[in-house]
Design a protein around this motif. Structure first.
Motif, short mmCIF file in Angstrom:
data_model
loop_
_atom_site.label_atom_id
_atom_site.label_comp_id
_atom_site.label_asym_id
_atom_site.label_seq_id
_atom_site.Cartn_x
_atom_site.Cartn_y
_atom_site.Cartn_z
N TYR A 155 2.73 -0.45 12.28
CA TYR A 155 2.44 -1.70 11.57
C TYR A 155 2.33 -1.35 10.10
O TYR A 155 1.74 -0.33 9.72
CB TYR A 155 1.12 -2.33 12.05
CG TYR A 155 0.75 -3.54 11.24
CD1 TYR A 155 1.45 -4.73 11.40
CD2 TYR A 155 -0.26 -3.49 10.30
CE1 TYR A 155 1.14 -5.84 10.64
CE2 TYR A 155 -0.58 -4.60 9.53
CZ TYR A 155 0.13 -5.78 9.70
OH TYR A 155 -0.17 -6.87 8.93
N LEU B 53 9.75 -8.74 3.23
CA LEU B 53 8.57 -8.71 4.10
C LEU B 53 7.46 -7.92 3.44
O LEU B 53 7.72 -6.84 2.91
CB LEU B 53 8.91 -8.04 5.44
CG LEU B 53 9.99 -8.66 6.30
CD1 LEU B 53 10.28 -7.76 7.49
CD2 LEU B 53 9.57 -10.04 6.76
N GLY C 10 4.76 -6.25 8.76
CA GLY C 10 5.59 -6.29 9.95
C GLY C 10 5.35 -5.06 10.80
O GLY C 10 4.47 -4.24 10.50
N ASN D 187 10.04 -5.90 13.28
CA ASN D 187 9.55 -7.18 13.77
C ASN D 187 8.79 -7.85 12.63
O ASN D 187 7.72 -7.39 12.24
CB ASN D 187 8.63 -6.94 14.97
CG ASN D 187 8.10 -8.22 15.56
OD1 ASN D 187 8.00 -9.24 14.88
ND2 ASN D 187 7.73 -8.17 16.82
N PRO D 188 9.32 -8.94 12.08
CA PRO D 188 8.66 -9.57 10.94
C PRO D 188 7.35 -10.27 11.30
O PRO D 188 6.57 -10.57 10.40
CB PRO D 188 9.70 -10.59 10.46
CG PRO D 188 10.55 -10.87 11.64
CD PRO D 188 10.57 -9.60 12.45
N GLY E 229 4.96 -8.86 12.90
CA GLY E 229 3.97 -7.84 12.61
C GLY E 229 2.80 -7.78 13.57
O GLY E 229 1.65 -7.67 13.14
#
Length: 146
Positions: A45, A101, A104, A122-123, A125
């Protein structure tokens, strides 16, 4: 592949496929890649220039050895804090900047040959499993940024 629950929710998971499974007119948009043997998976993350990572040891269970997200709720995979190498943090930061971003999650495979393979960013997050498994208390960090 998609799995549905009794509530009608569809979730996608990674699975090993045989090339003979596919019939040209019966395939949804799909990403296929060569199978990469893994020692463990890494979920990172990130928020701005800070990174928190865990290694997920999903290889020992048949249910999770291809995709740790296919959880075994009776016997969880072992996870532990992991320090993502600085050169990979820099690459994730560059990609995040290109994608505009500021937070994420990024997923990697670490192989028995000591190589990292980037899987996805993965936006959304999702960080709760990283925070809990790594004992990072990411929630507190996010709260101080508000």
């Amino acid at each position: 592949s998609f799995q549905s629950s009794e509530k009608g929710k569809f979730l996608n998971y990674t699975r090993i496929v045989d090339k003979d499974e596919f019939i040209a007119d019966n395939i949804a948009p799909t990403l296929l890649q060569e199978y990469i043997e893994k020692k463990y998976e890494i979920r990172t993350y990130f928020q701005n220039d800070q990174f928190w990572s865990i290694a997920i040891f999903s290889q020992s269970q048949s249910q999770t050895n291809t995709d740790y997200r296919n959880y075994n709720y009776d016997l969880s995979n072992r996870s532990e804090p992991f320090l993502l190498p600085a050169h990979l943090q820099e690459k994730v930061q560059l990609l995040a900047n290109k994608l505009q971003l500021n937070s994420g999650s990024a997923d990697f495979i670490y192989t028995p040959g000591n190589e990292f393979y980037f899987l996805e960013i993965n936006p959304l997050g999702q960080f709760s499993n990283v925070s809990l498994s790594g004992n990072y208390n990411i929630e507190k960090h996010i709260a101080t940024q508000l």
